[in-house]
Enzyme design. Structure first.
Site, PDB file in Angstrom:
ATOM      1  N   ARG A  53      36.799  37.514  36.427  1.00  0.00           N
ATOM      2  CA  ARG A  53      37.094  38.512  35.380  1.00  0.00           C
ATOM      3  C   ARG A  53      37.257  37.831  34.023  1.00  0.00           C
ATOM      4  O   ARG A  53      36.796  38.351  33.000  1.00  0.00           O
ATOM      5  CB  ARG A  53      38.358  39.296  35.763  1.00  0.00           C
ATOM      6  CG  ARG A  53      38.633  40.463  34.844  1.00  0.00           C
ATOM      7  CD  ARG A  53      39.730  41.361  35.382  1.00  0.00           C
ATOM      8  NE  ARG A  53      41.020  40.687  35.403  1.00  0.00           N
ATOM      9  CZ  ARG A  53      42.127  41.205  35.937  1.00  0.00           C
ATOM     10  NH1 ARG A  53      42.100  42.409  36.499  1.00  0.00           N
ATOM     11  NH2 ARG A  53      43.267  40.545  35.911  1.00  0.00           N
ATOM     12  N   LYS A 152      39.678  41.998  29.297  1.00  0.00           N
ATOM     13  CA  LYS A 152      41.129  41.735  29.265  1.00  0.00           C
ATOM     14  C   LYS A 152      41.431  40.885  28.033  1.00  0.00           C
ATOM     15  O   LYS A 152      41.612  39.668  28.113  1.00  0.00           O
ATOM     16  CB  LYS A 152      41.559  41.037  30.565  1.00  0.00           C
ATOM     17  CG  LYS A 152      43.059  41.081  30.787  1.00  0.00           C
ATOM     18  CD  LYS A 152      43.400  40.823  32.219  1.00  0.00           C
ATOM     19  CE  LYS A 152      44.889  40.634  32.419  1.00  0.00           C
ATOM     20  NZ  LYS A 152      45.706  41.766  31.983  1.00  0.00           N
ATOM     21  N   GLU A 185      45.022  54.673  33.750  1.00  0.00           N
ATOM     22  CA  GLU A 185      45.856  53.600  34.306  1.00  0.00           C
ATOM     23  C   GLU A 185      47.206  53.580  33.629  1.00  0.00           C
ATOM     24  O   GLU A 185      47.494  54.408  32.763  1.00  0.00           O
ATOM     25  CB  GLU A 185      45.143  52.236  34.172  1.00  0.00           C
ATOM     26  CG  GLU A 185      44.747  51.878  32.765  1.00  0.00           C
ATOM     27  CD  GLU A 185      43.950  50.571  32.651  1.00  0.00           C
ATOM     28  OE1 GLU A 185      43.992  49.741  33.564  1.00  0.00           O
ATOM     29  OE2 GLU A 185      43.312  50.384  31.608  1.00  0.00           O
TER      30      GLU A 185
HETATM   31  N1  PMP Z   1      45.390  47.551  33.898  1.00  0.00           N
HETATM   32  C1  PMP Z   1      45.832  46.835  32.847  1.00  0.00           C
HETATM   33  C2  PMP Z   1      45.674  47.378  31.488  1.00  0.00           C
HETATM   34  C3  PMP Z   1      46.431  45.574  33.046  1.00  0.00           C
HETATM   35  O1  PMP Z   1      46.869  44.862  32.012  1.00  0.00           O
HETATM   36  C4  PMP Z   1      46.579  45.085  34.372  1.00  0.00           C
HETATM   37  C5  PMP Z   1      47.257  43.763  34.601  1.00  0.00           C
HETATM   38  N2  PMP Z   1      46.377  42.691  34.479  1.00  0.00           N
HETATM   39  C6  PMP Z   1      46.105  45.872  35.428  1.00  0.00           C
HETATM   40  C7  PMP Z   1      45.516  47.099  35.148  1.00  0.00           C
HETATM   41  C8  PMP Z   1      46.198  45.406  36.855  1.00  0.00           C
HETATM   42  O2  PMP Z   1      45.286  44.374  37.086  1.00  0.00           O
HETATM   43  P1  PMP Z   1      45.583  43.216  38.139  1.00  0.00           P
HETATM   44  O3  PMP Z   1      45.799  43.887  39.455  1.00  0.00           O
HETATM   45  O4  PMP Z   1      44.358  42.378  38.125  1.00  0.00           O
HETATM   46  O5  PMP Z   1      46.799  42.513  37.678  1.00  0.00           O
END
Ligand code: PMP
Length: 298
Positions: A53, A152, A185
């Site tokens: 990622r 990200k 989310e």
């Molecule tokens: N959405 C956002 C906006 C985030 O910042 C995160 C944390 N990284 C997640 C979802 C969850 O992703 P992950 O399971 O890879 O931590």
């Protein structure tokens, strides 16, 4: 206080030796990317997925990470090791690096790469036992053609605005919608609802970060015969779901029991949420990249 050791541009150094320029475009413009990663019981969880990622985000931003994924994986492991940690929260940051006061990233010579490994700050146990109340945010996630939520990036202002609202509404976490009113989310987590005994979560095309925990939960659920659908849904469907939970590296799997004052299901963490959490915790405790490969476990 113990010295924290960090990876800083190719070397493991004490925190006091980490110096980021005021001209770093990560600082000036949020021009950069990051990952949050966990280590459980001496193993880094889903390291390859987090790095994939990271490199995908870098590609979209035309940001060249000055290390191969293998070198980066070693740097993560070495940083955890340098701090003698078995359970850790790891933060990997790659910024555009020092440039001038203009926006143009071509004036930045070399990215700044920092890896921090620290003790984990778990959410309070009560969050998992009782579940979270959440609220829906007035702040919309930007659509992919404005700023793709799949990247990200170091610019988290959209989530920070929603987090400010969470404080004002007296809840620990917010649910964000996209421009069409679909649930997308949380500020730092993905969202699932339980309907007719199966899981439903928004598709990537709704405008979400492709969460590593989200993918792990989908894989584990399918492996255990639980139906998983990636489908758009609205707040109405979330209010009326049988269960709801959030997933993320920091939160793991956390139950949600109300939204905007509407009780979800029984108002207690539901049976499928508990099952998914147990499956996830069990999986996380037994899979990952060994940090101390020659040390017997136990
Ligand atoms: N959405 C956002 C906006 C985030 O910042 C995160 C944390 N990284 C997640 C979802 C969850 O992703 P992950 O399971 O890879 O931590």
């Amino acid at each position: 206080m113990r010295t924290r050791w960090m990876f800083f541009n190719g070397e493991i150094v004490p925190e006091s030796a980490v110096r980021v320029s005021p001209f770093d475009h990560g600082f000036l413009y949020g021009d950069g990317i990051f990952e949050g990663i966990r280590a459980y019981q001496g193993r880094v969880f889903k390291l390859a997925e987090h790095l994939a990622r990271l490199y995908a985000s870098a590609k979209s931003l035309l940001l060249t990470i000055p290390y191969t994924p293998e070198e980066m994986a070693n740097a993560v492991v070495d940083t955890v090791k340098a701090n003698n940690l078995r359970d850790a929260y790891i933060r990997l940051v790659v910024s555009r690096g020092p440039g001038d006061l203009g926006l143009d990233p071509r004036n930045c010579a070399e990215p700044t790469v920092i890896i921090i490994a620290d003790n984990i700050q778990l959410y309070p146990e009560s969050f998992y036992e009782q579940g979270l109340p959440v609220a829906s945010s007035a702040v919309r996630r930007p659509s992919g053609d404005v700023l793709n939520p799949q990247i990200k990036s170091l610019n988290y202002l959209n989530s920070i605005l929603a987090k400010i609202e969470a404080g004002q509404r007296g809840v620990p976490e917010m649910i964000l919608l996209n421009q069409w009113g679909h649930v997308v989310e949380g500020t730092g987590d993905n969202v699932f609802i339980v309907r007719q005994g199966g899981l439903v979560t928004p598709p990537l095309s709704a405008g979400i970060l492709p969460g590593v925990t989200r993918q792990t939960v989908m894989d584990l659920a399918r492996d255990h015969g639980i139906l998983v659908r990636e489908e758009n849904f609205t707040l109405h469907e979330l209010y009326n779901a049988d269960e709801c939970f959030l997933t993320g590296t920091a939160a793991e799997v956390v139950p949600v029991v109300s939204c905007d004052g509407r009780t979800i299901g029984s108002g207690r963490p539901g049976p499928l949420t508990r099952e998914i959490r147990d499956l996830f915790m069990q999986y996380a405790a037994t899979h990952g990249t060994d940090i101390y490969p020659n040390v017997p476990v136990g």
